[in-house]
Enzyme design. Structure first.
Site, PDB file in Angstrom:
ATOM      1  N   HIS A 188      -7.963  -5.050  -1.140  1.00 22.95           N
ATOM      2  CA  HIS A 188      -6.783  -4.361  -0.615  1.00 22.95           C
ATOM      3  C   HIS A 188      -6.459  -4.866   0.800  1.00 22.95           C
ATOM      4  O   HIS A 188      -7.339  -4.964   1.648  1.00 22.95           O
ATOM      5  CB  HIS A 188      -7.052  -2.855  -0.563  1.00 22.95           C
ATOM      6  CG  HIS A 188      -5.832  -2.039  -0.258  1.00 22.95           C
ATOM      7  ND1 HIS A 188      -4.921  -1.688  -1.224  1.00 22.95           N
ATOM      8  CD2 HIS A 188      -5.370  -1.511   0.902  1.00 22.95           C
ATOM      9  CE1 HIS A 188      -3.960  -0.975  -0.683  1.00 22.95           C
ATOM     10  NE2 HIS A 188      -4.199  -0.861   0.615  1.00 22.95           N
ATOM     11  N   SER A 204       0.829  -1.201   0.000  1.00 19.60           N
ATOM     12  CA  SER A 204       0.000   0.000   0.000  1.00 19.60           C
ATOM     13  C   SER A 204       0.870   1.260   0.000  1.00 19.60           C
ATOM     14  O   SER A 204       1.658   1.461  -0.919  1.00 19.60           O
ATOM     15  CB  SER A 204      -0.973  -0.053   1.180  1.00 19.60           C
ATOM     16  OG  SER A 204      -2.001   0.893   1.041  1.00 19.60           O
ATOM     17  N   ASP A 240     -10.118  -3.586  -5.440  1.00 21.20           N
ATOM     18  CA  ASP A 240      -9.365  -2.544  -4.752  1.00 21.20           C
ATOM     19  C   ASP A 240      -9.433  -1.252  -5.557  1.00 21.20           C
ATOM     20  O   ASP A 240      -9.173  -1.262  -6.768  1.00 21.20           O
ATOM     21  CB  ASP A 240      -7.910  -3.002  -4.626  1.00 21.20           C
ATOM     22  CG  ASP A 240      -7.008  -2.034  -3.868  1.00 21.20           C
ATOM     23  OD1 ASP A 240      -7.505  -1.009  -3.379  1.00 21.20           O
ATOM     24  OD2 ASP A 240      -5.807  -2.329  -3.776  1.00 21.20           O
TER      25      ASP A 240
END
Length: 309
Positions: free
Chosen positions: A282, A156, A252
């Site tokens: 995600h 991320s 995501d």
């Protein structure tokens, strides 16, 4: 049709994850830390040592993991940057994942406790990330690591830093980086992709949260120059960067920008292994007990080994 295990977990996450975009950075950190589960794989590594190094911007904390049965030869070293929207998470939030990574890739792993927003705006985190990689290169022998096999990795927001450090190393004269591992990376604050429209809500990570994360990191709408040290997709070119392993999740909001970054690297002649998981969301890869994540992690360890060969 979603896998039953994935569907049930998404329901729990959607109902239980706090609305961080309505909080201050400090409040978000506290509520996310309170949800943390104990690490159950302490024995995956021989040792885990916290160290503080000096940088131009002040002290920087690292956690260094050594696998079992290191033998005599220097090992690859993975410099890892945790996710958390540039705002929360820390060395402890990703401790279990780093232990698994060290064990299954038989690498020294150095996890970086970079400065967080909004107290420290962009590019503070990137500067810390680059300082950590330079320190690892300079101290590889002490770590039992091979300075010719340095990998940057992150999930991320950490994937953003892993990518940015490679651009900084290319542009600023090193150190050489052998590979980059970008797990559903944050690379572009535009919010106008098809995946942002399709998966804005209902799939754990949300558009509202992503807009808030970027607001905390940037302190406004403008990306500071040089833009590619904050938004790596904005680099004028991506030539000369190390081989990449990129993981994207189909459910995501960040899916399309991860794909776009893989395509940008490929156009510039960078070798890319792109693993796309259409039925996952995600954050899935660091959820230890999720069945599909177990097999995805096994493939990731293999991919890391292949780009280092």
């Amino acid at each position: 049709m979603l896998d039953t295990e994935v569907s049930e977990l998404l329901k729990v996450l959607n109902e239980g994850f706090p609305p961080v975009h309505r909080m201050t950075g400090a409040e978000a950190r506290a509520v996310v830390a309170a949800r943390r589960v104990p690490v159950d794989n302490l024995d995956d590594v021989r040792s885990a040592e916290d160290r503080t190094i000096d940088t131009d911007d002040g002290p920087l904390r690292l956690r260094i993991y050594h696998p079992h049965d290191e033998g005599g030869a220097p090992l690859p070293v993975i410099v890892f940057f945790h996710g958390g929207g540039f705002v929360f998470c820390d060395l402890d939030s990703h401790d279990g994942f780093c232990r698994r990574m060290s064990r299954h890739t038989r690498s020294v792993v150095v996890s970086v406790d970079y400065r967080l927003a909004p107290e420290h705006r962009a590019p503070a985190a990137a500067r810390d990330a680059y300082a950590a990689v330079k320190w690892v290169a300079d101290n590889a022998a002490e770590l039992g690591a091979d300075s010719g096999r340095i990998v940057t990795a992150g999930d991320s927001a950490g994937g953003n830093l892993a990518a940015v450090v490679c651009l900084m190393a290319r542009d600023l004269g090193g150190p050489p980086i052998a590979a980059q591992v970008l797990i559903y990376p944050v690379v572009e604050p535009s919010f106008d992709s098809d995946s942002y429209r399709r998966y804005a809500t209902g799939y754990f990570n949300t558009r509202a949260a992503m807009e808030w994360y970027w607001q905390q990191y940037l302190g406004g709408d403008a990306v500071p120059e040089p833009a590619h040290q904050v938004a790596p997709l904005r680099a004028a070119d991506h030539a000369g960067l190390p081989p990449a392993v990129i993981v994207t999740a189909g459910l995501d909001p960040l899916c399309d920008e991860g794909r776009d970054y893989a395509a940008a690297l490929t156009r510039s002649g960078v070798p890319v292994i792109h693993r796309h998981y259409p039925g996952l969301f995600h954050g899935f890869l660091t959820i230890a007990a999720l069945g599909p994540a177990v097999s995805a992690r096994d493939l990731l360890w293999t991919d890391i080994g292949s780009v280092l060969t």
